[in-house]
Design an enzyme around this catalytic site. Structure first.
Site, short mmCIF file in Angstrom:
data_model
loop_
_atom_site.label_atom_id
_atom_site.label_comp_id
_atom_site.label_asym_id
_atom_site.label_seq_id
_atom_site.Cartn_x
_atom_site.Cartn_y
_atom_site.Cartn_z
N TRP A 151 -8.31 7.09 5.96
CA TRP A 151 -8.57 6.41 7.23
C TRP A 151 -7.25 6.15 7.94
CZ3 TRP A 151 -12.11 5.50 10.64
CH2 TRP A 151 -12.45 4.26 11.17
N GLN A 183 -13.89 8.08 3.15
CA GLN A 183 -13.78 7.10 4.23
C GLN A 183 -14.26 7.72 5.53
OE1 GLN A 183 -9.69 5.48 4.01
NE2 GLN A 183 -10.57 3.50 3.49
N TYR A 190 0.86 -1.19 0.00
CA TYR A 190 0.00 0.00 0.00
C TYR A 190 0.89 1.24 0.00
CZ TYR A 190 -3.23 -3.57 1.79
OH TYR A 190 -3.97 -4.71 1.97
N GLY A 231 -14.22 1.65 5.74
CA GLY A 231 -13.01 1.37 6.50
C GLY A 231 -12.85 -0.10 6.82
N ASP A 274 -13.39 -2.89 4.69
CA ASP A 274 -13.68 -3.08 3.28
C ASP A 274 -14.50 -4.32 2.94
OD1 ASP A 274 -11.93 -0.98 3.39
OD2 ASP A 274 -10.55 -1.77 1.92
N GLU A 297 -0.64 -6.15 9.57
CA GLU A 297 -1.87 -5.50 9.12
C GLU A 297 -3.08 -5.96 9.94
OE1 GLU A 297 -4.25 -4.79 4.87
OE2 GLU A 297 -2.47 -6.09 4.96
N TRP A 357 -3.74 6.75 2.43
CA TRP A 357 -5.16 6.48 2.63
C TRP A 357 -5.70 7.39 3.73
CZ3 TRP A 357 -2.51 3.02 -0.07
CH2 TRP A 357 -3.19 2.22 -1.00
#
Length: 439
Positions: A42, A116, A36, A176, A178, A404, A40
């Site tokens: 969020w 988001q 990533y 948020g 997903d 994550e 982003w």
């Protein structure tokens, strides 16, 4: 609670700071450089809270970098792309969103066309609460305040699709959470065209196949309609009022009122909006039969059946009635969530058929949702719940690092390594432990 960090906590602090330093691009923090590489929305809100404990200058830069992607109508996109990277470094990249074709999109900045959860005002207030230079912090709030109010005006004007006071998400990625099974039913109702939208090859940690086609189809529909408010209100097939998204919206609306007072602006409009959102969350999303909050599908005006960690989001509401708080705590500590998980909080009801301990947002524990429940528990004077969330989060990163997400039963780390919000929120938790007044 101890007023100083133990040696073990000091080691965690240094390790978390190293992750944030390594992920820093010079203007923002990559969520995870390998998978990533962009910014982003969020993530940036959570990351800024941790950076405030480590590098205050970077915390402010992080938010300002994100808001340079804000559209003229106030919409804050969920991705601001790093244009120094190859356009195909991540899918869906700028070639799907085509933000440069929208008149409200910023010039010279490539963004997505989704938004988001609006955590950013709450983030800004927490930055102020942990600041050592009050005057400098107040000046930063004054600079950010017009951007935050524009964000909230957009949500009230465009995303209050039902006219209820609540905001609706128009894509699962806007939640948020997903791939949460909460979205399975409205996604199943989406009719796909005969050709596939998504590429044949996707990174293995992302959703693939027919579900991914549905996600991309929703993006294409919004893009081709020009993100027009009338289209979203009347025609777009996915529109859901989510308890977590609206709880974050409510918490940030309260934060906007506090920021307005700090910088000498009228807080009354934000307080009035917060009261309306508070009432609507109770009226529209509380289900007394199941004793929890559930998302409402606006296209068939029904509460969605799957109960997820998002059901605990309204703990962020400081005015939540005590009986409802007790019901939520009972559910949280039951065998459906923390009571049966060695490393809570799982993101889906363990007893639900859709629960998947390894599935992306379909069961694993995430530090972000742990933090939100922890913060809500503190606000309601629930030290047992807050300590449970603090302790379980620290056990996760001690065992598996700043991953994550994590297996809720054995704590195995999954997804990306050196995930920025995992490191940042550990810093915030440790900082709040060292300085309780900042929490």
């Amino acid at each position: 609670m101890s007023s100083r960090l133990t040696g073990d906590e000091t080691a965690l602090w240094k390790a978390a700071a190293r992750v944030l330093d390594a992920n820093w691009t010079g203007t923002a923090t990559a969520a995870s450089p390998g998978l990533y590489p962009h910014q982003w929305s969020w993530d940036a809100a959570f990351i800024s809270m941790g950076l405030a404990r480590h590098r205050r200058d970077r915390a402010e830069t992080e938010l300002l970098s994100l808001f340079r992607g804000q559209w003229a109508d106030g919409m804050l996109p969920h991705i601001v792309f790093n244009t120094s990277l190859a356009r195909h470094a991540f899918f869906p990249g700028p070639e799907l969103w085509r933000s440069e074709n929208h008149p409200d999109a910023p010039r010279g900045v490539h963004t997505s066309g989704l938004t988001q959860p609006p955590l950013h005002a709450l983030t800004a207030l927490r930055l102020h609460e942990s600041a050592t230079d009050a005057d400098s912090s107040r000046a930063f709030l004054a600079r950010l305040y017009p951007m935050l109010t524009a964000q909230h005006r957009y949500l009230a004007r465009v995303r209050d699709i039902a006219g209820s006071g609540l905001i609706a998400i128009c894509h699962p990625w806007e939640s948020g959470l997903d791939n949460s099974p909460a979205w399975d039913r409205p996604l199943a109702a989406l009719r796909l065209p005969p050709t596939s939208y998504a590429p044949a090859q996707q990174p293995h940690t992302l959703p693939t196949g027919e579900d991914y086609d549905r996600y991309v189809r929703l993006v294409a529909l919004m893009r081709d309609a020009g993100h027009a408010p009338g289209y979203l209100r009347e025609s777009h097939p996915f529109a859901v009022e989510d308890p977590l998204v609206n709880a974050v919206y409510l918490a940030s609306t309260h934060a906007l009122a506090a920021i307005a007072e700090i910088i000498g602006t009228d807080p009354a409009p934000h307080r009035e909006r917060a009261e309306r959102v508070h009432r609507a969350v109770l009226d529209r999303l509380w289900d007394p039969d199941t004793g929890c909050f559930r998302a409402r599908d606006l296209r068939d005006d029904r509460l969605l059946p799957v109960i997820t960690a998002g059901s605990f989001g309204p703990l962020l509401d400081p005015d939540l009635p005590a009986p409802i708080v007790r019901d939520l705590v009972d559910l949280l500590l039951s065998a459906r969530f923390a009571g049966a998980a060695g490393y809570p909080v799982p993101t889906c009801d363990i007893q639900a058929p859709a629960f998947d301990r390894a599935g992306y947002w379909r069961g694993p524990t995430w530090i972000s949702t742990n933090w939100l429940v922890w913060y809500g528990a503190l606000g309601h004077g629930l030290p047992v719940v807050a300590d449970l969330l603090y302790g379980s989060t620290m056990r996760l990163v001690r065992q598996s690092g700043f991953r994550e997400f994590f297996d809720p039963f054995d704590g195995t780390g999954r997804g990306s390594h050196d995930y920025a919000w995992s490191a940042a929120l550990v810093l915030d938790l440790l900082g709040a432990r060292r300085a309780p007044q900042a929490a």
